[in-house]
Design a protein around this motif. Structure first.
Motif, PDB file in Angstrom:
ATOM      1  N   UNK A  56       9.348  19.986 123.464  1.00  0.00           N
ATOM      2  CA  UNK A  56      10.198  18.787 123.315  1.00  0.00           C
ATOM      3  C   UNK A  56      11.673  19.156 123.305  1.00  0.00           C
ATOM      4  N   UNK A  57      12.537  18.492 123.596  1.00  0.00           N
ATOM      5  CA  UNK A  57      13.918  18.346 123.712  1.00  0.00           C
ATOM      6  C   UNK A  57      14.267  17.460 122.900  1.00  0.00           C
TER       7      UNK A  57
ATOM      8  N   UNK B  31      16.842  22.023 114.361  1.00  0.00           N
ATOM      9  CA  UNK B  31      18.357  22.640 113.774  1.00  0.00           C
ATOM     10  C   UNK B  31      19.388  21.761 114.335  1.00  0.00           C
ATOM     11  N   UNK B  32      19.414  20.238 114.252  1.00  0.00           N
ATOM     12  CA  UNK B  32      20.636  19.259 114.612  1.00  0.00           C
ATOM     13  C   UNK B  32      20.546  18.211 113.776  1.00  0.00           C
TER      14      UNK B  32
ATOM     15  N   UNK C 109       8.066  26.947 117.707  1.00  0.00           N
ATOM     16  CA  UNK C 109       9.578  27.379 116.964  1.00  0.00           C
ATOM     17  C   UNK C 109      10.583  26.568 117.617  1.00  0.00           C
ATOM     18  N   UNK C 110      11.535  26.034 116.974  1.00  0.00           N
ATOM     19  CA  UNK C 110      12.696  25.208 117.038  1.00  0.00           C
ATOM     20  C   UNK C 110      13.794  26.140 117.339  1.00  0.00           C
ATOM     21  N   UNK C 111      14.661  25.902 118.274  1.00  0.00           N
ATOM     22  CA  UNK C 111      15.734  26.685 118.855  1.00  0.00           C
ATOM     23  C   UNK C 111      16.818  25.777 119.056  1.00  0.00           C
ATOM     24  N   UNK C 112      18.019  26.031 118.640  1.00  0.00           N
ATOM     25  CA  UNK C 112      19.498  25.330 119.069  1.00  0.00           C
ATOM     26  C   UNK C 112      19.825  25.610 120.421  1.00  0.00           C
ATOM     27  N   UNK C 113      20.208  24.698 121.258  1.00  0.00           N
ATOM     28  CA  UNK C 113      20.452  24.959 122.862  1.00  0.00           C
ATOM     29  C   UNK C 113      22.157  25.547 122.398  1.00  0.00           C
ATOM     30  N   UNK C 114      22.547  26.731 122.767  1.00  0.00           N
ATOM     31  CA  UNK C 114      23.934  27.146 122.698  1.00  0.00           C
ATOM     32  C   UNK C 114      24.971  26.628 123.657  1.00  0.00           C
TER      33      UNK C 114
ATOM     34  N   UNK D 167      21.821  19.907 120.935  1.00  0.00           N
ATOM     35  CA  UNK D 167      20.446  19.782 121.386  1.00  0.00           C
ATOM     36  C   UNK D 167      19.673  20.771 120.753  1.00  0.00           C
ATOM     37  N   UNK D 168      18.394  20.387 120.454  1.00  0.00           N
ATOM     38  CA  UNK D 168      17.489  21.507 120.083  1.00  0.00           C
ATOM     39  C   UNK D 168      16.127  21.577 121.038  1.00  0.00           C
ATOM     40  N   UNK D 169      15.373  22.628 121.203  1.00  0.00           N
ATOM     41  CA  UNK D 169      14.238  22.724 121.707  1.00  0.00           C
ATOM     42  C   UNK D 169      13.159  23.158 121.112  1.00  0.00           C
ATOM     43  N   UNK D 170      11.841  22.602 121.254  1.00  0.00           N
ATOM     44  CA  UNK D 170      10.721  22.992 120.487  1.00  0.00           C
ATOM     45  C   UNK D 170       9.827  23.399 121.559  1.00  0.00           C
TER      46      UNK D 170
END
Length: 131
Positions: free
Chosen positions: A81-82, A66-67, A96-101, A89-92
């Protein structure tokens, strides 16, 4: 050691280079890679994606974080994975993928040790821990 070529990822053996998986599935030039004993990850900013190869499975799998324009990447274990891109930055976590706030600038490099991870870009350096 590894080498990233336009359509191949290679790992250095004891006497020569060995391919990591089949020919790369990315369409545009890759920008970075992370390699372990089981396979590796490749970032392709022009594709807007990262690719994971599992040598046991024998193929590349496309992931869209999501970047924008993913380029720098780091993995602690080959699953988690970062990824840094032009807007953060996104983290997997392996599922699930998540965007780093809190990071919404161009991130060029990501490095880590154990549960610690650092992001570097034009806006500075950030330190984080495993999510």
């Amino acid at each position: 050691a590894y080498a990233l070529l336009p359509k191949k990822l290679l790992r250095l053996g004891t006497k020569r280079w060995h391919p990591v998986g089949p020919v790369g599935a990315w369409k545009h030039p890759p920008s970075g890679a992370w390699v372990d004993a089981k396979g590796g990850w490749v970032a392709a900013p022009g594709d807007g994606a990262v690719y994971r190869v599992d040598e046991a499975a024998g193929g590349w799998k496309r992931h869209v974080p999501p970047i924008t324009r993913p380029s720098g990447l780091w993995s602690r274990d080959g699953v988690e994975l970062w990824v840094g891109g032009t807007d953060g930055v996104a983290h997997f976590d392996g599922h699930t993928w998540r965007r780093v706030a809190g990071i919404d600038v161009d991130v060029l490099e990501i490095v880590g040790v154990g549960a610690r991870v650092w992001f570097a870009g034009k806006g500075g350096v950030w330190a984080g821990t495993r999510l």
